[in-house]
Enzyme design. Structure first.
Site, mmCIF file in Angstrom:
data_model
loop_
_atom_site.group_PDB
_atom_site.id
_atom_site.type_symbol
_atom_site.label_atom_id
_atom_site.label_comp_id
_atom_site.label_asym_id
_atom_site.label_seq_id
_atom_site.Cartn_x
_atom_site.Cartn_y
_atom_site.Cartn_z
ATOM 1 N N ASP A 478 18.985 59.322 70.791
ATOM 2 C CA ASP A 478 18.577 57.804 71.390
ATOM 3 C C ASP A 478 19.610 57.239 72.465
ATOM 4 O OD1 ASP A 478 16.891 55.690 71.669
ATOM 5 O OD2 ASP A 478 16.734 55.301 69.700
ATOM 6 N N ASP A 548 7.997 53.225 72.022
ATOM 7 C CA ASP A 548 8.415 52.313 70.648
ATOM 8 C C ASP A 548 6.868 51.783 70.212
ATOM 9 O OD1 ASP A 548 10.769 53.213 70.066
ATOM 10 O OD2 ASP A 548 11.564 51.224 70.814
HETATM 11 C C1 GLA Z 1 15.067 52.639 69.599
HETATM 12 C C2 GLA Z 1 14.068 53.970 69.332
HETATM 13 C C3 GLA Z 1 13.400 53.784 67.910
HETATM 14 C C4 GLA Z 1 14.619 53.620 66.817
HETATM 15 C C5 GLA Z 1 15.453 52.479 67.115
HETATM 16 C C6 GLA Z 1 16.862 52.470 66.232
HETATM 17 O O1 GLA Z 1 14.307 51.592 69.600
HETATM 18 O O2 GLA Z 1 13.126 54.053 70.272
HETATM 19 O O3 GLA Z 1 12.441 54.848 67.454
HETATM 20 O O4 GLA Z 1 15.059 54.779 66.690
HETATM 21 O O5 GLA Z 1 16.033 52.557 68.413
HETATM 22 O O6 GLA Z 1 17.564 51.339 66.699
#
Ligand code: GLA
Length: 730
Positions: A478, A548
């Protein structure tokens, strides 16, 4: 050979794919000119479109006026400072402080296959799949060599381009701008298609007519971004999914970019794509070279859909390297939306046990397992398992999950550092920041300075030692903030503007190292959802978390835009709980499943808590995934209707290569009174064949389905969806 150099009284490079031709000419002064890109030509070609005999002409001196000439000549790769006032692709400053640059043809080389681009992700192909042309140009004042590379993938109708600069002189040069591709053409009433959005609303399709002047999409956020996408297409006004001319340019890069179309007063277009020159410069010392990233160009004379399918096939075959690219990936369940930071081994195992009962195949432990991270304000950089939460350690958890019968995956955010972390307390200078200025926090974190090799080594070891310590099948990598306050305590003043690009090169180096040590790791890239969803990352990971926002209705436009250029197999799509975290919407569990099936499928919910009637639908969704994933992953994608355009319903299909099998997904977003049926026109079938709609006694001809249409019947209610599976009847 797909590439030929034709040399008689004219000098023309001819590049042919199955359905397109690209022509470059060398005019008498030695400039490279763009003659033609469009439908495949079969006969002889000529260079009259360079208009070299036409005005602008200055009678008093009885010769061509250089400025007027350069201001309208269709340049193959434009340079600035010498009279072409349109967008330049190259700006190089010498020690004297001047930036004029003028390129003349020097030599060329044609060969089978394609070379790697050092340090950069790039497409690949063997000697039977791709031919490459390298045109060497020179600026004799700067002593600069510019090598323009064109790789022709005949079958996929793709031409990739990249540029390498070599300093052949004794002076230091400063590259202030270098794009990767330029396309000069006459305007054909073009409209510009781009992908725009924001966090949780990535890659919505935007289509607008061109106006005089420059229109562009770009990023200066240090990544390709949620907001805009390194892609641009020019389509003639009448172009639809199935007809019309369209030119696509897509950039294989994960940092700052620009993609721009300029309509000139003479009704010509200059389209360019490359690294954004804002806050970019690169010192090119004598003897050094600089490799600019690759651009992928597709021309379709048969509408948007054909361009889409060219990109899909090309990325599947010639960009993604992962051993999983042609394999069904395990159905995962990720605990992020289920628990956020509030979890421990016991909770994860309870999810895993329940998930196993319903057929799910992998548990992914998301953010919050390390340091003292119980919310997002600390611990990034301290990649030490928190044994208060993960009791008995990571190996035990992974083994326990494996014993239940699931694979195990884990989340990292390696590029970041929290101010509240042991790493920051020890190395505050490892964060990107401008000396004397307090750097902006975003999600309460800073970004690590990846231009420094010791930082890259630290990150690498942190991630690799965790992977070595347990049976980890999958990693979600990420990256949750964008880059600001660009400053490096390591680079000298002269090199500070190299940081954005060095950062991206650092990310590539890290992922390359990871995949070299762990070649069977299933890597999924992610960036606050889909902010680094780009072809560069695809070179490392066969799937990328798309957004997300996993609300099924929001996902329609997001996935439509993403699938405009990306194969469905790379689009991370999960079923999540309702009401949706993003928009509060309630949609049927079935619809959420149907939409997520058009991607790399999984779940993002607490399976122990969702309503029983939803949970009981999971085995059926698992079955659908197993039944259709080969087709969805490898088949040809057709966009049939767009909710974004009609505001009522969405529809797409996937057709097998031999056109024997078709899966249609239909989503009725809004129901209308007295309209229980709707006709949709299928695409890509065999006209003369009969198709059976599985589960019924209905048989249709391909011709009827495509021309007269298929009738969607009996769907009542909003947010409802159906899958229709047709099989050719032999
Ligand atoms: C980002 C990702 C999510 C999750 C969060 C965790 O927003 O897109 O899917 O993994 O971080 O902090």
């Amino acid at each position: 050979m797909a590439i030929r150099f034709i040399e008689n009284d004219k000098r023309i490079f001819r590049l042919d794919t199955d359905d397109s031709t690209y022509l470059i000419g060398i005019c008498r002064e030695g400039y490279l000119g763009h003659i033609y890109y469009g439908d495949r030509l079969y006969g002889e070609v000529d260079d009259y479109l360079l208009r070299t005999e036409e005005a602008p002409y200055t009678p008093s001196i009885n010769k061509r006026d250089k400025i007027a000439f350069l201001d309208s000549f269709p340049m193959e790769f434009s340079t600035g400072g010498i009279g072409d006032f349109r967008e330049s692709c190259l700006k190089v400053r010498n020690e004297g402080g001047n930036s004029g640059c003028e390129l003349f043809f020097h030599s060329y080389n044609i060969y089978k296959g394609k070379k790697k681009l050092e340090g950069l992700p790039a497409s690949f192909g063997n000697e039977n799949e791709v031919d490459t042309l390298e045109i060497v140009c020179e600026d004799s004042v700067l002593k600069l060599r510019v090598i323009l590379s064109y790789s022709v993938f005949e079958k996929e109708n793709v031409i990739t381009r990249s540029v390498r600069l070599e300093n052949k002189g004794n002076e230091k040069l400063k590259i202030e701008k270098v794009y990767s591709a330029c396309l000069d053409m006459d305007n054909q009433d073009f409209e510009m298609i781009s992908l725009c959005g924001s966090w949780e609303r990535e890659r919505h399709i935007q289509r607008v007519p061109l106006h005089y002047g420059k229109q562009l999409v770009s990023s200066i956020r240090g990544e390709s971004s949620h907001q805009e996408h390194p892609f641009l297409a020019l389509a003639t006004k009448e172009t639809t999914q199935t007809q019309g001319r369209i030119y696509g340019m897509h950039f294989v890069y994960s940092g700052n970019f620009i993609a721009q179309a300029e309509l000139t007063p003479y009704d010509s277009i200059r389209a360019v794509i490359g690294i954004n020159s804002e806050e970019f410069s690169w010192n090119l010392h004598p003897g050094e070279s600089f490799q600019a990233p690759e651009a992928v160009m597709v021309y379709s004379g048969d509408g948007i859909g054909k361009m889409t399918r060219s990109y899909h096939t090309f990325y599947r075959k010639h960009l993604i390297r992962s051993p999983y690219k042609n394999k069904m990936r395990p159905i995962l369940i990720n605990n992020w939306e289920a628990t956020f930071f509030d979890f421990d081994s016991e909770k994860l195992l309870s999810i895993a046990k329940e998930a196993k009962k319903y057929g799910i195949e992998m548990l992914v432990m998301d953010d919050g397992w390390f340091g003292k991270r119980n919310n997002d304000n600390c611990s990034l950089g301290d990649w030490i398992v928190n044994t208060d939460k993960i009791t008995g350690g990571l190996k035990k958890l992974a083994d326990d999950v494996n014993k239940i019968g699931l694979k195990f995956g884990i989340w990292f955010e390696p590029e970041m550092i929290s101010p509240d972390s042991d790493l920051y307390r020890k190395h505050p200078d490892w964060a990107i920041a401008i000396k004397g200025r307090e750097a902006a926090l975003s999600r309460q974190q800073y970004v690590l300075d990846l231009s420094r090799s010791e930082i890259r080594d630290y990150i690498y070891e942190a991630v690799a030692s965790i992977l070595r310590s347990a049976n980890i099948f999958y990693v979600k990598w990420d990256m949750n903030r964008q880059l600001s306050d660009l400053g490096s305590s390591y680079l000298d003043a002269e090199s500070q503007q190299e940081l954005f690009h060095r950062y991206v090169l650092g990310v590539y180096e890290l992922q390359e190292r990871l995949l070299t040590e762990f070649p069977y790791l299933l890597l999924e890239n992610c960036s606050g959802g889909g902010a680094r969803f780009d072809p560069g990352m695809l070179y490392y990971s066969p799937q990328i978390w798309c957004s997300d926002d996993s609300d099924a209705i929001e996902r329609l436009a997001i996935q439509e835009g993403t699938a405009l250029i990306y194969p469905l197999s790379v689009i991370g799509a999960h079923v999540s709980d309702c009401p949706s975290h993003s928009v509060g919407r309630i949609t049927p569990f079935e619809t959420r499943g149907h939409v997520a099936l058009a991607g790399s499928f999984g779940y993002e919910l607490d399976i122990t808590k969702i309503p029983k009637e939803d949970r009981e639908q999971i085995p059926n969704q698992v079955e659908l995934y197993h039944k259709y994933n080969d087709l969805i992953r490898e088949g040809d994608y057709y966009r049939i209707a767009s909710y974004r355009e009609n505001h009522l319903y969405d529809c797409w299909s996937v057709v097998s290569e031999e056109k024997e099998e078709v899966l249609v997904t239909y989503v009725q977003v809004l129901a209308r009174p007295n309209q229980r049926s709707r006709r949709i026109l299928l695409q890509g079938l065999k006209t003369e064949s009969y198709y059976w709609l599985e589960g019924t006694d209905e048989i249709y001809t391909g011709e009827m389905l495509m021309n007269a249409g298929f009738l969607i019947k009996g769907l009542l209610g909003d947010f409802r969806s159906r899958l229709y599976h047709f099989l050719e009847k032999k």
